[in-house]
Design a protein around this motif. Structure first.
Motif, PDB file in Angstrom:
ATOM      1  N   THR A  90       0.918  -1.166  -0.044  1.00 47.07           N
ATOM      2  CA  THR A  90       0.095  -0.123  -0.037  1.00 47.07           C
ATOM      3  C   THR A  90       0.849   1.301  -0.103  1.00 47.07           C
ATOM      4  N   THR A  91       1.806   1.219   0.653  1.00 46.98           N
ATOM      5  CA  THR A  91       2.774   2.483   0.988  1.00 46.98           C
ATOM      6  C   THR A  91       3.553   2.588  -0.708  1.00 46.98           C
ATOM      7  N   VAL A  94       0.569   4.095  -3.005  1.00 47.17           N
ATOM      8  CA  VAL A  94       0.477   5.379  -2.623  1.00 47.17           C
ATOM      9  C   VAL A  94       1.837   6.495  -3.077  1.00 47.17           C
TER      10      VAL A  94
END
Length: 260
Positions: A90-91, A94
């Motif tokens: 997810t990091t 994004v």
């Protein structure tokens, strides 16, 4: 970059492991106060002609040694924790710039480690002075805080160095166990090995080990300790930077080449 820093700060301060590490650092300070009390108890029980034989390691430097490992583990968990939970995907979704993610994590960890280390060293110094007072126990400096501050800042900088080293090792290995094992080797095992190398190489190699750099940076290196005082403050600062820059560069390259 500001958003990346804010995100990493939010992650770090909401991790349960962060509170645990801070709690362990507080316990280290409490143990230093207990050691100071025990040293005073021993000193008071000795005859006056034998009191000069009692020697206790510098409490702020001992607290720094233990806090270095604690904050280095925090650096490891700041990166490896996301691999363990899968949050790292997810990091990177994004924030596709992985170099920016690494830089943001490093910036947050460095500031937190430096401030925590400085607080621990100052608290240890204050507790030691309050308990020991003007008793001339060997190993305990009676200098004022202003005179000691360069050393305390150098010690805090070395704690930040260990924390960044832990962060980079976690990014390289993607394993908290492997990263902590490597940290313990650098923090404890490597100095023991170097100490048993024949002279003068033991001092030469020992002078560039992470644990010997703070005293040399502050210009207070002990000639009788491992590494002595061979490096100038500028050279010690360069060695400290190298211990961070090299693994940081390796971590940046691997993050860019790996899938995750």
């Amino acid at each position: 970059m500001i958003d990346a820093l804010a995100a990493e700060w939010l992650k770090l301060r909401t991790l349960r492991s962060t509170s645990v590490v801070f709690g362990v650092v507080a316990v280290v300070v409490a143990l230093m106060a207990l050691l100071a009390w025990y040293a005073v108890h021993l000193w008071e029980g000795l005859p006056p002609d034998q009191r000069d034989r009692l020697e206790v390691s510098s409490l702020p430097e001992l607290a720094n040694w233990l806090a270095s490992l604690c904050l280095a583990v925090l650096g490891v968990l700041a990166f490896s924790g996301e691999y363990g939970t899968g949050m790292i995907r997810t990091t990177f979704t994004v924030l596709p710039s992985r170099g920016r993610v690494l830089a943001a994590k490093a910036g947050v960890v460095a500031v937190v480690a430096f401030c925590t280390g400085l607080a621990a060293v100052l608290a240890t110094y204050a507790a030691g002075r309050l308990i020991i007072g003007d008793r001339p126990i060997q190993g305990q400096s009676a200098e004022t805080l202003s005179r000691q501050m360069p050393l305390f800042l150098a010690l805090s900088l070395s704690i930040a160095m260990f924390a960044l080293l832990g962060l980079c090792l976690a990014a390289i290995t993607r394993s908290p166990v492997a990263a902590v094992a490597a940290l313990v080797a650098v923090w404890y095992v490597l100095p023991i090995i170097v100490n048993n190398i024949p002279a003068p190489w033991n001092e030469r190699i020992g002078s560039i080990l992470p644990g010997a750099l703070a005293g040399q940076l502050a210009g207070t290196g002990n000639p009788q300790s491992l590494g002595g005082a061979l490096l100038s403050p500028l050279a010690a600062l360069a060695a400290m930077a190298a211990w961070v820059a090299v693994p940081y560069a390796v971590a940046a390259v691997l993050l860019a080449r790996r899938d995750v």
